[in-house]
Design a protein around this motif. Structure first.
Motif, short mmCIF file in Angstrom:
data_model
loop_
_atom_site.label_atom_id
_atom_site.label_comp_id
_atom_site.label_asym_id
_atom_site.label_seq_id
_atom_site.Cartn_x
_atom_site.Cartn_y
_atom_site.Cartn_z
N VAL A 1 -14.88 2.46 -52.78
CA VAL A 1 -15.97 1.54 -53.14
C VAL A 1 -15.44 0.11 -53.21
O VAL A 1 -16.01 -0.83 -52.64
CB VAL A 1 -16.61 1.97 -54.50
N GLU A 2 -14.31 -0.05 -53.89
CA GLU A 2 -13.69 -1.37 -54.05
C GLU A 2 -13.29 -1.96 -52.69
O GLU A 2 -13.62 -3.10 -52.36
CB GLU A 2 -12.47 -1.18 -54.96
N ARG A 3 -12.59 -1.14 -51.90
CA ARG A 3 -12.06 -1.63 -50.62
C ARG A 3 -13.17 -2.04 -49.66
O ARG A 3 -13.03 -3.01 -48.91
CB ARG A 3 -11.20 -0.50 -49.99
N ASN A 4 -14.31 -1.34 -49.70
CA ASN A 4 -15.39 -1.63 -48.75
C ASN A 4 -16.43 -2.60 -49.29
O ASN A 4 -17.37 -2.96 -48.58
CB ASN A 4 -16.07 -0.32 -48.34
N GLY A 5 -16.31 -2.98 -50.56
CA GLY A 5 -17.27 -3.93 -51.13
C GLY A 5 -18.69 -3.38 -51.17
O GLY A 5 -19.66 -4.14 -51.06
N VAL A 6 -18.83 -2.05 -51.32
CA VAL A 6 -20.18 -1.48 -51.44
C VAL A 6 -20.49 -1.28 -52.93
O VAL A 6 -19.62 -1.43 -53.78
CB VAL A 6 -20.32 -0.14 -50.67
N ARG A 7 -21.74 -0.95 -53.23
CA ARG A 7 -22.14 -0.73 -54.62
C ARG A 7 -22.31 0.77 -54.86
O ARG A 7 -22.71 1.51 -53.95
CB ARG A 7 -23.44 -1.49 -54.91
N CYS A 8 -22.05 1.19 -56.10
CA CYS A 8 -22.09 2.63 -56.39
C CYS A 8 -22.64 2.86 -57.79
O CYS A 8 -22.18 2.26 -58.76
CB CYS A 8 -20.67 3.20 -56.29
N MET A 9 -23.63 3.74 -57.88
CA MET A 9 -24.15 4.17 -59.20
C MET A 9 -24.12 5.69 -59.24
O MET A 9 -24.37 6.35 -58.23
CB MET A 9 -25.59 3.66 -59.38
#
Ligand SMILES: NC(=O)c1ccc[n+]([C@@H]2O[C@H](COP(=O)([O-])OP(=O)(O)OC[C@H]3O[C@@H](n4cnc5c(N)ncnc54)[C@H](O)[C@@H]3O)[C@@H](O)[C@H]2O)c1
Length: 343
Positions: A114-122
């Motif tokens: 998630v961090e490496r790709n700059g996406v959001r996660c819930m």
């Protein structure tokens, strides 16, 4: 006026995957574009029912080909990590069904991707949207009850959930299935992190019924600022219970207390010659064919937060810490010793 819709994919066309599909289909700001299940018949049935245009049996293919903005991962508890990492690598935002993952390694892999790709996660720890709990949280935040001191939470399912509803209960645990909701709620209401846990399990009833998992866990939780909670999660409530859940909560604060009974409420009681039931009016109740319960609200909130760009109400850090504390509970229940949570 043109409405920006979040194009959604769903991986896992089982019981809860259908809940997701129904919610995206009726949400003004969502468009359910694609669905994937290893079982094509299942995926096609949901696709047809909710107007989902693309059907896949391989999530890698869906991640690479489908023009979606985000994906809901609704596979069994222990099968979230590979799918989450693949979609994150394809720059898709993630809504992962609880729990985030069930091993320390998988939890770390998802957070890193998630961090490496700059996406959001819930993660869908939806009890924060449960109206009585949400009101309790507001009362605590108002300060009139003082500081949270001790709490008791009981969140258990009837046996049928482990023996019939879930085909994979043997590979999971009630601590993952409902304990993750209980613990997220406690962390949120105490506004504190778990320091140490001591968990004892009982087993035998489900094993005798062919389901190789523990029956029930009783856990003592110590928070970093000194709060204490008792958490009870079982999969062996009798099937004749009037509600699928047995759900109670009481919170003692330094200047007041709050008590909730969510499963034996007096709002509605339905009796036939066969059975008396307390119908669900909090989790997934239908009003004019629309799901209005808290299971709707949390998923709708994920879409809303992607549209308005605000922070998710359950952060990735919330779900990471909840999952790591559950791992400590499982370890404690094996060793018979209290376990400090390692973050
Ligand atoms: N938020 C809630 O309260 C709530 C309620 C029920 C379930 N859940 C969660 O939702 C998840 C799914 O639970 P469920 O009850 O729908 O399970 P289910 O068994 O009904 O459905 C899971 C589906 O995933 C599919 N699947 C498994 N591996 C796959 C893969 N590699 N690729 C594609 N499809 C795959 C299976 O074929 C199955 O159809 C679990 O994590 C569970 O804890 C959450």
């Amino acid at each position: 006026m043109e409405i920006k819709q979040i194009k959604m994919g769903i991986v896992g066309a089982g019981t809860w995957g259908e809940t997701h599909a129904s919610i995206y289909a009726e949400h003004l700001f969502a468009d359910p574009v694609a669905i994937c299940d290893k079982d094509e018949v299942r995926a096609r049935a949901i696709a047809e029912k909710y107007g989902i245009r693309e059907v896949y049996t391989d999530y890698n293919e869906m991640a690479e080909k489908s023009d979606i903005d985000a994906v809901a991962i609704v596979t069994p508890d222990f099968l979230h990590a590979d799918i989450a990492c693949k979609f994150a690598d394809c720059k898709k935002h993630l809504l992962i069904e609880k729990p985030l993952a069930t091993t320390r390694e998988d939890i770390g892999r998802i957070c890193e991707a998630v961090e490496r790709n700059g996406v959001r996660c819930m993660v869908d720890l939806h009890n924060r949207w449960n109206p009585p709990f949400n009101t309790a949280k507001q009362e605590v935040e108002s300060g009139k009850l003082g500081e949270p001191y001790t709490a008791y939470i009981r969140h258990s399912d009837v046996k049928w959930v482990a023996t019939d509803m879930l085909k994979w209960a043997s590979k999971s645990s009630i601590l993952w299935f409902l304990g993750s909701h209980s613990l997220d709620t406690l962390r949120w209401i105490f506004d504190d992190e778990v320091k140490r846990v001591y968990s004892i399990k009982k087993e035998g009833i489900l094993k005798a019924l062919g389901v190789d998992t523990a029956d029930i866990y009783l856990t003592t939780i110590e928070f970093e600022r000194g709060g204490i909670a008792h958490m009870e999660n079982g999969w062996v409530t009798p099937n004749g219970n009037t509600n699928i859940n047995d759900f109670k909560f009481s919170l003692l604060c330094t200047k007041g207390m709050v008590s909730l009974d969510l499963s034996s409420h007096n709002l509605i009681h339905l009796v036939t010659d066969e059975k008396a039931v307390t119908p669900d009016i909090l989790v997934s109740n239908m009003v004019f064919d629309r799901c209005k319960g808290l299971s709707y609200e949390s998923i709708r909130d994920f879409i809303d937060r992607l549209v308005d760009g605000k922070e998710f109400r359950v952060t990735l850090e919330d779900s990471r810490k909840t999952a790591l504390a559950i791992i400590a509970m499982l370890e404690s229940s094996e060793t018979g010793m209290p376990v400090e949570v390692e973050y």
